[in-house]
Design an enzyme around this catalytic site. Structure first.
Site, mmCIF file in Angstrom:
data_model
loop_
_atom_site.group_PDB
_atom_site.id
_atom_site.type_symbol
_atom_site.label_atom_id
_atom_site.label_comp_id
_atom_site.label_asym_id
_atom_site.label_seq_id
_atom_site.Cartn_x
_atom_site.Cartn_y
_atom_site.Cartn_z
ATOM 1 N N GLN A 1 -5.271 -14.486 8.601
ATOM 2 C CA GLN A 1 -4.535 -14.197 7.368
ATOM 3 C C GLN A 1 -3.742 -15.421 6.938
ATOM 4 O O GLN A 1 -3.126 -16.102 7.768
ATOM 5 C CB GLN A 1 -3.577 -13.022 7.569
ATOM 6 C CG GLN A 1 -2.837 -12.609 6.296
ATOM 7 C CD GLN A 1 -1.913 -11.429 6.519
ATOM 8 O OE1 GLN A 1 -0.701 -11.565 6.502
ATOM 9 N NE2 GLN A 1 -2.504 -10.247 6.735
ATOM 10 N N THR B 1 1.269 -11.716 1.633
ATOM 11 C CA THR B 1 -0.091 -12.028 2.046
ATOM 12 C C THR B 1 -0.900 -12.552 0.866
ATOM 13 O O THR B 1 -0.845 -11.993 -0.233
ATOM 14 C CB THR B 1 -0.784 -10.778 2.614
ATOM 15 O OG1 THR B 1 -0.010 -10.265 3.690
ATOM 16 C CG2 THR B 1 -2.179 -11.112 3.110
ATOM 17 N N ASP C 1 -2.966 -5.586 9.418
ATOM 18 C CA ASP C 1 -2.009 -6.261 8.526
ATOM 19 C C ASP C 1 -0.564 -6.099 8.998
ATOM 20 O O ASP C 1 0.353 -6.576 8.342
ATOM 21 C CB ASP C 1 -2.167 -5.703 7.102
ATOM 22 C CG ASP C 1 -1.457 -6.557 6.066
ATOM 23 O OD1 ASP C 1 -1.374 -7.785 6.238
ATOM 24 O OD2 ASP C 1 -0.953 -5.991 5.067
#
Length: 279
Positions: free
Chosen positions: A268, A218, A197
């Site tokens: 993502q 996100t 991440d």
């Protein structure tokens, strides 16, 4: 392993143990008081990694995770207990599925579905190696982790220096734990989940787009673990934008070993709301 002194590089084993110090509750539930590392909100990769660790604790040894798919629902708050409830969706002959809900104050902040697979023989076809970049050993180790507010258990080497007026972590970069870790494949998968991440939201922006954003967070995150990998050995992490539309941006990333072997893929989607016009 890293040649920095112990004063410069903290105890990665202790940092990992602290990150995954989950206290079991009744049933398949766990709780932890998460460290925000100076952030106002919890780092999404930390919540994902701790959720995957909770799922791993309900799986028989020898069946490592092969993928996870997750949604970020609400921001997590440092210092507030994080409860992780694991639902044993299925245990088959070769695969297991777990659903994890992370909550604070009785409200879910994160949902994950993770799948686990027994190692078995099969074709082993690797894609072409990634573009050649300088090796990690010849690159300086900037003091980025304190600025990024991550646990200082990682050794990061930037392939490109960021512009002087800002300090997001630019992709690609080399990363590894600063100390040899245990041989638990689940632990390494959880730490890969954490680092997966890092700086992905900023990498989801359209090339050349204005830097000013009203909001950048996100929305969802996915990781596929293709091959066994160790976080205490160098990994090259590279993320590129795929598309931007309707205040959402999709980024796709990959993790390669120093030998160029693809060990994990990441996708993502981020919410990228532009700032209102000035004046």
């Amino acid at each position: 392993m890293p040649d920095e002194t112990s004063e410069e590089m903290p105890d990665a084993r202790a940092a990992a143990a602290q990150m995954f110090a989950l206290e079991p509750l009744d049933g398949d539930a766990f709780v932890i008081a998460p460290d925000g590392h100076g952030r106002e909100r919890l780092f999404g990769g930390q919540v994902a990694a701790q959720s995957l660790r909770a799922a791993c604790l309900t799986i028989e040894p020898g069946r490592p995770p092969h993928s996870l798919h997750a949604y970020f629902i609400r921001p997590g708050m440092p210092g507030e207990p994080l409860r992780l409830d694991v639902d044993r969706t299925r245990d088959g002959r070769a695969f297991s599925t777990r659903h994890v809900t992370a909550s604070q104050g009785g409200k879910p902040i994160f949902e994950m579905v993770a799948s686990f697979h027994d190692p078995e023989p099969g074709y082993d076809w690797p894609p072409p190696e990634p573009p050649r970049v300088p090796g990690p050993e010849g690159l300086p180790r900037p003091g980025v982790l304190r600025l990024m507010r991550h646990p200082r258990m990682f050794d990061i080497r930037l392939v490109r220096r960021p512009p002087a007026d800002r300090f997001p972590l630019p992709h690609p970069f080399w990363i590894r734990a600063s100390q040899r870790l245990d041989d638990d494949p689940g632990l390494h998968a959880c730490l890969i989940t954490y680092l997966s991440d890092m700086a992905v939201v900023s990498s989801a922006r359209a090339p050349g787009s204005p830097r000013a954003l009203a909001q950048a967070v996100t929305l969802d995150h996915a990781v596929w673990f293709h091959r066994p990998a160790r976080v205490d050995e160098w990994l090259l992490y590279s993320v590129d934008p795929v598309t931007n539309h309707g205040a959402r941006g999709l980024a796709r990333g990959s993790l390669h070993t120093a030998d160029g072997v693809l060990v994990a893929s990441i996708a993502q989607e981020a919410l990228l709301r532009p700032a209102p016009p000035q004046g």
